[in-house]
Design a protein around this motif. Structure first.
Motif, PDB file in Angstrom:
ATOM      1  N   GLN A 158     -27.912 -59.246 -15.382  1.00 52.18           N
ATOM      2  CA  GLN A 158     -26.548 -59.531 -15.822  1.00 52.18           C
ATOM      3  C   GLN A 158     -26.311 -59.060 -17.250  1.00 52.18           C
ATOM      4  O   GLN A 158     -27.190 -59.135 -18.104  1.00 52.18           O
ATOM      5  CB  GLN A 158     -26.287 -61.042 -15.756  1.00 52.18           C
ATOM      6  CG  GLN A 158     -26.129 -61.565 -14.342  1.00 52.18           C
ATOM      7  CD  GLN A 158     -24.900 -60.987 -13.646  1.00 52.18           C
ATOM      8  OE1 GLN A 158     -23.810 -61.004 -14.185  1.00 52.18           O
ATOM      9  NE2 GLN A 158     -25.099 -60.453 -12.449  1.00 52.18           N
ATOM     10  N   HIS A 159     -25.085 -58.583 -17.485  1.00 49.59           N
ATOM     11  CA  HIS A 159     -24.687 -58.276 -18.843  1.00 49.59           C
ATOM     12  C   HIS A 159     -24.602 -59.545 -19.669  1.00 49.59           C
ATOM     13  O   HIS A 159     -24.171 -60.589 -19.169  1.00 49.59           O
ATOM     14  CB  HIS A 159     -23.301 -57.627 -18.848  1.00 49.59           C
ATOM     15  CG  HIS A 159     -23.354 -56.141 -18.903  1.00 49.59           C
ATOM     16  ND1 HIS A 159     -23.613 -55.457 -20.060  1.00 49.59           N
ATOM     17  CD2 HIS A 159     -23.208 -55.211 -17.940  1.00 49.59           C
ATOM     18  CE1 HIS A 159     -23.613 -54.165 -19.803  1.00 49.59           C
ATOM     19  NE2 HIS A 159     -23.376 -53.980 -18.528  1.00 49.59           N
ATOM     20  N   THR A 160     -24.983 -59.449 -20.942  1.00 49.73           N
ATOM     21  CA  THR A 160     -24.800 -60.596 -21.828  1.00 49.73           C
ATOM     22  C   THR A 160     -23.307 -60.880 -21.975  1.00 49.73           C
ATOM     23  O   THR A 160     -22.886 -62.033 -22.034  1.00 49.73           O
ATOM     24  CB  THR A 160     -25.423 -60.298 -23.204  1.00 49.73           C
ATOM     25  OG1 THR A 160     -26.767 -59.871 -22.993  1.00 49.73           O
ATOM     26  CG2 THR A 160     -25.406 -61.531 -24.096  1.00 49.73           C
ATOM     27  N   SER A 161     -22.508 -59.826 -22.041  1.00 49.67           N
ATOM     28  CA  SER A 161     -21.055 -59.978 -22.117  1.00 49.67           C
ATOM     29  C   SER A 161     -20.461 -59.937 -20.714  1.00 49.67           C
ATOM     30  O   SER A 161     -20.407 -58.889 -20.082  1.00 49.67           O
ATOM     31  CB  SER A 161     -20.453 -58.851 -22.975  1.00 49.67           C
ATOM     32  OG  SER A 161     -19.053 -58.811 -22.787  1.00 49.67           O
TER      33      SER A 161
END
Lengths: 277, 237
Positions: free
Chosen positions: B5-8
């Motif tokens: 998953q993207h952190t953002s």
């Protein structure tokens, strides 16, 4: 699989890899071989081997606690100032082991200068900030020579036009960006071979940052530059090669364009795309 | 690619939305082509008029995608496979918009031939065969794009050679029909252009398959694209 001791603040983990990419270059200024750095029992750098090429810029990137600053500081023995820090392996500057018993760290740190995160001018005049190094290293035999070194250093640091009429005023009176360029002028005044920069723009605004980056680009014609940065954009803008560190290991090193467009290691990819959890 | 998953989450959503818009554009282009094929199959020239008007939807969606690409590059500074996904979205969208243009051109020519042919027997079945193959390539390449499926993308790339062969064969047969006065020169020209347009759609679909390879690997596919278009060197039947 090598079990890696945990840098402070990070969870432990076993890292399955050796460094991806070519750690060697044709004409290295610095060669690091199997470098381990410990803080007491903690292994902060684990088996790093890396060449640093002459007159190139290499960026060290990685999450906080990955060891990039520790490795940077090992390159001019700044870690010697930390009692519990010890280093194993070999680091050579122009083929000479910088950790050999006979090496004097004072001239070493003139050859391998350092610019820190926060600008740290001496509480002296602008002139004396730059003249300090050449004076203690005996690089000028008279005032005229010293004046020349100060002028040239300030010019090369892109600061001369802004300070030439106030050289006697305190360096601490300059703006943050000017102070950092003053520190760079102070560093290059002793004609180093290598300049280490530890997050040199993290305390600066975007304009001041752009000036420092332009300066790094110009200085790379004359000096070998190693920069630690948290800004991947900055690493992409200023460096020829980029090295990604994680949990004390050098995960990947390569041409900057390749690292940022098509990294080979999954961990590098996760970090540079913002997937680092 | 490992699906970490993207952190953002907002960035992740931007990428997902961009990809979804590209797939929507592809579905619109596919709808255009399939409607053309139905019109040929049903001998209903009136069906294609609506298609011609719908082309503006593709143009508008391509503009939306281009704007989103610029926005993501400006706001998110994507890197590595994210960067490749974003940059490639603009190119894939351009390819799909061209697919829509060719489908519209086929629709116009279908209408013209049906209006003017009278009782003449047209080789619609052969044209539908090429069109069906090309339409399935579009569907397959959109699935491969969504899934990041290299194997499926390669299969699409390999299919293009069959389109080339069918197009070459169709062109030969239409020229023969023109020589034998079974179709008029005007209708024959329309038919050849329709087949050529389908062949070009196959090329654009193959280009998209190659873009999928680039997104996933950062490299172009090995080897030259398989080609069998003999029309440009045709000197005899």
């Amino acid at each position: 699989m090598n079990e890696v001791a945990t840098p402070a603040g990070l969870e432990s983990g076993a890292l399955p890899m050796d460094t991806v990419g070519n750690v060697y270059v044709e004409s290295p200024r610095i060669t690091a071989r199997n470098v381990d750095v410990y803080y007491g029992d903690k292994k902060a750098i684990d088996g790093v081997t890396l060449d640093i090429a002459e007159k190139q810029v290499i960026s060290f990137i990685g999450p906080s606690g990955c060891g990039k600053s520790t490795f940077l500081r090992a390159l001019n023995r700044m870690n010697d100032t930390i009692d519990i820090c010890r280093m194993e392996g070999e680091i050579k500057l122009d083929g000479e082991d910088i950790y050999a018993p006979h090496i004097d760290v004072v001239p070493l740190r003139a050859r391998v200068g350092m610019v820190f995160q926060k600008p740290n001018p001496f509480p002296k005049s602008i002139y004396d900030n730059v003249a300090y190094g050449p004076r203690i290293h005996g690089l000028a035999t008279n005032r005229a020579e010293l004046d020349d070194i100060v002028t040239q250093s300030l010019e090369r640091a892109g600061l001369w036009d802004e300070v030439k009429d106030r050289l006697t005023q305190p360096g601490t009176g300059l703006s943050g960006g000017q102070q950092q360029r003053l520190c760079i002028a102070r560093t290059i005044a002793v004609s180093p071979e290598v300049i280490l920069m530890d997050e040199p723009c993290s305390a600066l605004d975007p304009i001041a940052t752009a000036k420092i980056e332009e300066l790094i680009h110009e200085l790379s014609n004359q000096f070998t530059i190693v920069i630690v940065t948290h800004s991947m954009q900055q690493a992409a803008r200023v460096s020829n090669r980029t090295a990604y560190f994680h949990l004390g290991k050098l995960v990947e090193v390569g041409e900057t364009g390749e690292i940022f467009s098509n990294p080979s290691h999954e961990m590098t990819r996760n970090y540079i795309t913002g997937r680092f959890g | 690619m490992q699906d970490m998953q993207h952190t953002s989450s907002a960035f992740a959503q931007d990428l997902a939305d961009l990809q979804m818009n590209v797939v929507r554009l592809g579905m619109l282009a596919s709808r255009q082509l399939n409607a053309c094929l139905r019109a040929m199959s049903d001998f209903q020239a009136g069906q294609v008029d609506r298609l011609i008007e719908q082309d503006v939807e593709l143009d508008n969606l391509q503009n939306v995608i281009d704007e989103r690409v610029l926005s993501i590059i400006t706001m998110r500074a994507p890197r590595a496979d994210d960067l490749r996904l974003v940059v490639t979205a603009a190119r894939v969208a351009s390819d799909l918009e061209r697919v829509g243009d060719y489908a519209r051109n086929i629709a116009k020519r279908t209408s013209a031939v049906m209006d003017g042919a009278g009782d003449a027997k047209m080789p619609w079945d052969a044209l539908i065969e090429i069109g069906t193959l090309v339409a399935s390539m579009i569907d397959d390449v959109l699935d491969a794009y969504q899934q990041g499926d290299l194997e499926a993308a390669q299969a699409v790339r390999n299919s293009d050679i069959h389109v080339d062969k069918l197009n070459t064969g169709f062109m030969k047969s239409v020229i023969k029909m023109m020589e034998d006065d079974k179709v008029s020169a005007l209708d024959g020209t329309h038919l050849i252009f329709m087949s050529k347009n389908l062949e070009r759609i196959g090329d654009y679909t193959t280009s998209i398959a190659e873009q999928i390879h680039f997104i996933e690997t950062g490299t172009q596919p090995d080897g030259d694209r398989p080609k069998a278009d003999g029309t440009s060197v045709l000197s005899s039947l």
